[in-house]
Design a protein around this motif. Structure first.
Motif, short mmCIF file in Angstrom:
data_model
loop_
_atom_site.label_atom_id
_atom_site.label_comp_id
_atom_site.label_asym_id
_atom_site.label_seq_id
_atom_site.Cartn_x
_atom_site.Cartn_y
_atom_site.Cartn_z
N VAL A 61 0.88 -1.44 -0.05
CA VAL A 61 -0.13 -0.07 0.10
C VAL A 61 0.67 1.31 0.14
O VAL A 61 0.55 2.17 -0.74
CB VAL A 61 -0.95 0.24 1.16
CG1 VAL A 61 -1.74 1.41 1.46
CG2 VAL A 61 -2.02 -1.12 0.98
N LEU A 62 1.82 1.27 0.76
CA LEU A 62 2.79 2.35 0.98
C LEU A 62 3.40 2.84 -0.44
O LEU A 62 3.61 3.81 -0.73
CB LEU A 62 3.83 2.34 2.00
CG LEU A 62 3.19 2.44 3.47
CD1 LEU A 62 3.97 2.09 4.58
CD2 LEU A 62 2.62 3.76 3.69
N MET A 63 3.89 1.49 -0.97
CA MET A 63 4.50 1.75 -2.30
C MET A 63 3.75 2.21 -3.21
O MET A 63 4.11 3.10 -4.28
CB MET A 63 5.44 0.31 -2.95
CG MET A 63 6.14 0.48 -4.07
SD MET A 63 6.77 -1.20 -4.51
CE MET A 63 8.00 -1.58 -3.04
N SER A 64 2.74 1.56 -3.40
CA SER A 64 1.58 2.21 -4.26
C SER A 64 1.36 3.66 -4.26
O SER A 64 1.29 4.33 -5.35
CB SER A 64 0.34 1.48 -4.31
OG SER A 64 -0.64 1.75 -4.93
N ALA A 65 1.06 3.95 -2.89
CA ALA A 65 0.91 5.31 -2.83
C ALA A 65 2.13 6.20 -3.12
O ALA A 65 1.86 7.31 -3.84
CB ALA A 65 0.62 5.60 -1.29
N THR A 66 3.36 6.13 -2.78
CA THR A 66 4.45 6.57 -3.36
C THR A 66 4.41 6.59 -4.89
O THR A 66 4.88 7.74 -5.41
CB THR A 66 5.73 5.84 -2.89
OG1 THR A 66 5.68 5.76 -1.42
CG2 THR A 66 7.18 6.55 -3.21
N LEU A 67 4.37 5.60 -5.49
CA LEU A 67 4.29 5.40 -7.02
C LEU A 67 3.26 6.67 -7.44
O LEU A 67 3.36 7.42 -8.56
CB LEU A 67 4.16 4.23 -7.66
CG LEU A 67 5.30 3.32 -7.42
CD1 LEU A 67 4.92 1.92 -7.89
CD2 LEU A 67 6.54 3.82 -8.14
N CYS A 68 2.07 6.51 -6.87
CA CYS A 68 0.95 7.43 -7.56
C CYS A 68 1.27 8.73 -7.13
O CYS A 68 1.08 9.68 -7.98
CB CYS A 68 -0.41 7.00 -6.70
SG CYS A 68 -1.01 5.56 -7.42
N ALA A 69 1.85 9.09 -6.03
CA ALA A 69 2.26 10.61 -5.66
C ALA A 69 3.40 11.07 -6.59
O ALA A 69 3.27 12.13 -7.10
CB ALA A 69 2.77 10.52 -4.28
N SER A 70 4.30 10.14 -7.07
CA SER A 70 5.41 10.59 -7.90
C SER A 70 4.82 10.89 -9.34
O SER A 70 5.14 11.42 -10.23
CB SER A 70 6.74 9.60 -7.88
OG SER A 70 6.48 8.41 -8.45
N ALA A 71 3.84 9.98 -9.63
CA ALA A 71 3.17 9.89 -10.96
C ALA A 71 2.57 11.38 -11.19
O ALA A 71 2.43 11.84 -12.21
CB ALA A 71 2.53 9.01 -11.33
N ASP A 72 1.98 12.05 -10.00
CA ASP A 72 1.11 13.11 -10.11
C ASP A 72 2.13 14.46 -9.66
O ASP A 72 1.70 15.58 -9.76
CB ASP A 72 -0.11 13.00 -9.23
CG ASP A 72 -1.12 12.16 -9.76
OD1 ASP A 72 -0.80 12.05 -11.15
OD2 ASP A 72 -1.74 11.92 -8.96
N SER A 73 3.34 14.21 -9.51
CA SER A 73 4.25 15.23 -8.69
C SER A 73 4.56 16.20 -9.76
O SER A 73 4.31 15.93 -11.13
CB SER A 73 5.60 14.64 -8.44
OG SER A 73 6.20 14.28 -9.45
N ALA A 74 4.46 17.47 -9.50
CA ALA A 74 4.63 18.69 -10.49
C ALA A 74 6.00 19.46 -10.11
O ALA A 74 6.13 19.30 -8.74
CB ALA A 74 3.48 19.39 -10.56
N THR A 75 6.86 19.84 -10.80
CA THR A 75 7.93 20.46 -10.41
C THR A 75 7.86 22.28 -11.04
O THR A 75 7.49 22.29 -12.31
CB THR A 75 9.14 19.79 -10.82
OG1 THR A 75 9.11 19.61 -12.29
CG2 THR A 75 9.38 18.52 -10.23
N TYR A 76 8.15 22.85 -10.20
CA TYR A 76 8.47 24.33 -10.76
C TYR A 76 9.80 24.48 -11.37
O TYR A 76 10.68 23.95 -10.99
CB TYR A 76 8.29 25.40 -9.82
CG TYR A 76 6.88 25.98 -9.21
CD1 TYR A 76 6.30 26.73 -10.19
CD2 TYR A 76 6.40 25.26 -8.16
CE1 TYR A 76 4.96 27.01 -9.92
CE2 TYR A 76 5.17 25.79 -7.77
CZ TYR A 76 4.39 26.49 -8.67
OH TYR A 76 3.25 27.04 -8.42
#
Length: 163
Positions: A13-28
């Protein structure tokens, strides 16, 4: 055994959440553009003032290299200054990607003939194509123009949020 399964499930679950967060991450990213322009003023039915400008130009961007741009805005005289509003900016990169932005500000006289500079001018990135499809951000717009010839310079300086 139950603890091992629970740990494995928690880890998944934690790994899945991390992967999802990194896929949606945005950078300035810093965004700078410096260029030359040619403005052609004239009648514009889309403007409340019935007067606007079309701007063509080219330059260099710190983020994408060489660019061309096309813009249009509405121009309203205010004594010795001019307000430009409802500006639409289209920046084209060498790879064919587009960056869309809105802009507004004022032209104020420099005291040197018909030379004016931008004052309080800003731009807001609204999207684009390719890697800029969901971009947002904005910053300041500086530069100036000779109102007799329509020739001038422009600098955009700000940040773009890449999604």
């Amino acid at each position: 055994m139950f603890k091992s399964v629970l740990r494995l499930a928690t880890g998944a679950v934690l790994m899945s959440a991390t992967l999802c967060a990194s896929a949606d991450s945005a950078t300035y990213k810093d965004f700078k553009l410096s260029g030359v322009l040619q403005e052609i003023p004239g009648p514009s039915a889309r403007c409340a003032s019935n007067f606007g400008g079309t701007i063509l130009g080219f330059g260099i961007s710190s983020q994408v290299g060489k660019v061309t741009f096309l813009a249009s805005d509405c121009i309203t005289p205010n004594g010795t200054t001019y307000t430009f509003s409802n500006g639409k900016f289209l920046i084209t990169t060498l790879t064919g990607e587009l960056i869309f932005a809105n802009y507004s500000g004022q032209f104020v006289p420099t005291g040197e003939g018909t030379k004016f500079v931008f004052s309080g001018a800003t731009f807001q990135v609204t999207g684009g194509t390719g890697r800029y499809a969901k971009a947002s951000g904005g910053g300041d717009m500086t530069g100036g123009e000779d109102m007799t010839t329509g020739q001038g310079t422009i600098q955009l300086s700000g940040r773009i949020l890449m999604k």
